[in-house]
Design a protein around this motif. Structure first.
Motif, PDB file in Angstrom:
ATOM      1  N   TRP B  35       1.613   3.886   1.253  1.00 25.47           N
ATOM      2  CA  TRP B  35       1.296   3.322   2.562  1.00 25.47           C
ATOM      3  C   TRP B  35      -0.201   3.438   2.816  1.00 25.47           C
ATOM      4  CZ3 TRP B  35       4.404   0.705   5.963  1.00 25.47           C
ATOM      5  CH2 TRP B  35       5.776   0.707   5.690  1.00 25.47           C
ATOM      6  N   TYR B  36      -0.759   2.343   3.367  1.00 23.04           N
ATOM      7  CA  TYR B  36      -2.172   2.270   3.691  1.00 23.04           C
ATOM      8  C   TYR B  36      -2.332   1.872   5.155  1.00 23.04           C
ATOM      9  CZ  TYR B  36      -3.317   2.201  -1.333  1.00 23.04           C
ATOM     10  OH  TYR B  36      -3.460   2.517  -2.665  1.00 23.04           O
ATOM     11  N   ARG B  37      -3.473   2.258   5.701  1.00 21.05           N
ATOM     12  CA  ARG B  37      -3.840   1.848   7.054  1.00 21.05           C
ATOM     13  C   ARG B  37      -5.047   0.944   6.943  1.00 21.05           C
ATOM     14  NH1 ARG B  37      -5.076   5.057  12.578  1.00 21.05           N
ATOM     15  NH2 ARG B  37      -6.650   3.623  13.376  1.00 21.05           N
ATOM     16  N   GLN B  38      -5.048  -0.140   7.749  1.00 20.66           N
ATOM     17  CA  GLN B  38      -6.201  -1.038   7.756  1.00 20.66           C
ATOM     18  C   GLN B  38      -6.603  -1.334   9.194  1.00 20.66           C
ATOM     19  OE1 GLN B  38      -5.692  -4.897   5.870  1.00 20.66           O
ATOM     20  NE2 GLN B  38      -7.902  -5.065   5.463  1.00 20.66           N
ATOM     21  N   ASP B  39      -7.850  -1.024   9.511  1.00 20.41           N
ATOM     22  CA  ASP B  39      -8.409  -1.359  10.814  1.00 20.41           C
ATOM     23  C   ASP B  39      -9.067  -2.731  10.731  1.00 20.41           C
ATOM     24  OD1 ASP B  39      -8.833   1.979  10.730  1.00 20.41           O
ATOM     25  OD2 ASP B  39      -8.056   1.089  12.577  1.00 20.41           O
ATOM     26  N   VAL B  45      -7.062   1.918   3.847  1.00 18.34           N
ATOM     27  CA  VAL B  45      -7.291   3.319   3.512  1.00 18.34           C
ATOM     28  C   VAL B  45      -5.951   3.951   3.177  1.00 18.34           C
ATOM     29  CG1 VAL B  45      -8.069   5.558   4.363  1.00 18.34           C
ATOM     30  CG2 VAL B  45      -9.332   3.493   4.970  1.00 18.34           C
ATOM     31  N   PHE B  46      -5.884   4.638   2.062  1.00 19.24           N
ATOM     32  CA  PHE B  46      -4.649   5.264   1.602  1.00 19.24           C
ATOM     33  C   PHE B  46      -4.198   6.359   2.564  1.00 19.24           C
ATOM     34  CE2 PHE B  46      -1.518   6.977  -1.138  1.00 19.24           C
ATOM     35  CZ  PHE B  46      -1.656   8.352  -1.136  1.00 19.24           C
ATOM     36  N   TYR B  88      -0.598  -1.516   9.146  1.00 17.58           N
ATOM     37  CA  TYR B  88      -0.120  -0.604   8.111  1.00 17.58           C
ATOM     38  C   TYR B  88       0.520  -1.416   6.992  1.00 17.58           C
ATOM     39  CZ  TYR B  88      -1.112   3.017  11.473  1.00 17.58           C
ATOM     40  OH  TYR B  88      -1.762   3.858  12.362  1.00 17.58           O
ATOM     41  N   LEU B  89       0.068  -1.144   5.779  1.00 20.33           N
ATOM     42  CA  LEU B  89       0.511  -1.891   4.602  1.00 20.33           C
ATOM     43  C   LEU B  89       1.319  -0.981   3.692  1.00 20.33           C
ATOM     44  CD1 LEU B  89      -2.957  -3.431   3.597  1.00 20.33           C
ATOM     45  CD2 LEU B  89      -1.250  -4.464   5.074  1.00 20.33           C
ATOM     46  N   CYS B  90       2.405  -1.497   3.160  1.00 24.78           N
ATOM     47  CA  CYS B  90       3.077  -0.778   2.089  1.00 24.78           C
ATOM     48  C   CYS B  90       2.721  -1.439   0.765  1.00 24.78           C
ATOM     49  CB  CYS B  90       4.584  -0.702   2.290  1.00 24.78           C
ATOM     50  SG  CYS B  90       5.457  -2.255   2.105  1.00 24.78           S
ATOM     51  N   ALA B  91       2.758  -0.655  -0.294  1.00 24.05           N
ATOM     52  CA  ALA B  91       2.406  -1.159  -1.621  1.00 24.05           C
ATOM     53  C   ALA B  91       3.270  -0.452  -2.649  1.00 24.05           C
ATOM     54  CB  ALA B  91       0.933  -0.933  -1.920  1.00 24.05           C
TER      55      ALA B  91
END
Lengths: 114, 111
Positions: B35-39, B45-46, B88-91
């Motif tokens: 999971w990552y966060r992106q502003d 950001v991991f 929030y992105l999952c990968a």
């Protein structure tokens, strides 16, 4: 802390121009990646490199090329920019191949092609 | 090909509540999920990584679960704060070197 920098935050180019996007990482990472990000589509991998002078196509390589002459630097080249290449471009690096590797991203370059 | 779906709608929640985000995938059995966060205007950001043999993982107010039978990961933000507002992105691993990312879920926390 890992730092990934990209040469420009914002870039405006005209159709047909050759465009260079530069990415530098300072942690001696083996792998480097170029993505583009468009609303609703998420991150799509354009190219990646696992070593100097090595490159592999990602999911959407058409219209792009890359160069990795030094370990810390990975360049994305748009040979002849087109309007459908207007997007956010993100560079990332990771330390090694392997299932647990996280990727460290640069701040992105928002490219507009007129 | 691998398909990853995250909450299709943006998530708006009141400060202090728990936000729950969903990541569903098909056609693959990943060994791990991230999971990552992106502003806005920034690179991702991991945040967290969870392996297939881990049912749950926590980091401060964040909790991730991974159900390989359901092919689903849940991402929880407990005691949410306005500063948690982000996408929030999952990968997950598609194969060596490559991560496949979801399109992301945008969370807005109201004060």
């Amino acid at each position: 802390d890992v730092k990934v920098t990209q040469s420009s935050r914002y870039l405006v180019k005209r159709t047909g121009e050759k465009v260079f996007l530069e990415c530098v990482q300072d942690m001696d990472h083996e792998n480097m990646f170029w993505y583009r990000q468009d609303p609703g589509l998420g991150l799509r991998l354009i190219y990646f490199s696992y070593d100097v002078k090595m490159k592999e196509k990602g999911d959407i390589p058409e219209g792009y090329s890359v160069s990795r002459e030094k370990k810390e630097r990975f360049s994305l080249i748009l040979e002849s920019a087109s309007t459908n290449q207007t997007s956010m471009y993100l560079c990332a690096s990771s330390q090694t191949s392997g299932l647990t590797d996280t990727q460290y991203f640069g701040p992105g370059t928002r490219l507009t092609v007129l | 090909s691998q398909k990853i779906e995250q909450n299709s709608e943006a998530l708006n929640i009141q400060e202090g509540k728990t936000a729950t985000l969903t990541c569903n995938y098909t056609n693959y059995s990943p060994a791990y999920l991230q999971w990552y966060r992106q502003d806005p205007g920034r690179g991702p950001v991991f945040l967290l990584l969870i392996r297939e043999n881990e049912k749950e993982k926590r980091k401060e107010r964040l909790k991730v679960t991974f159900d390989t039978t359901l092919k689903q990961s849940l991402f929880h933000i407990t005691a949410s704060q306005p500063a948690d507002s982000a996408t929030y992105l999952c990968a997950l691993d598609a194969n060596d070197y490559k991560l496949s990312f979801g399109a992301g879920t945008t969370v807005t926390v109201r004060a």
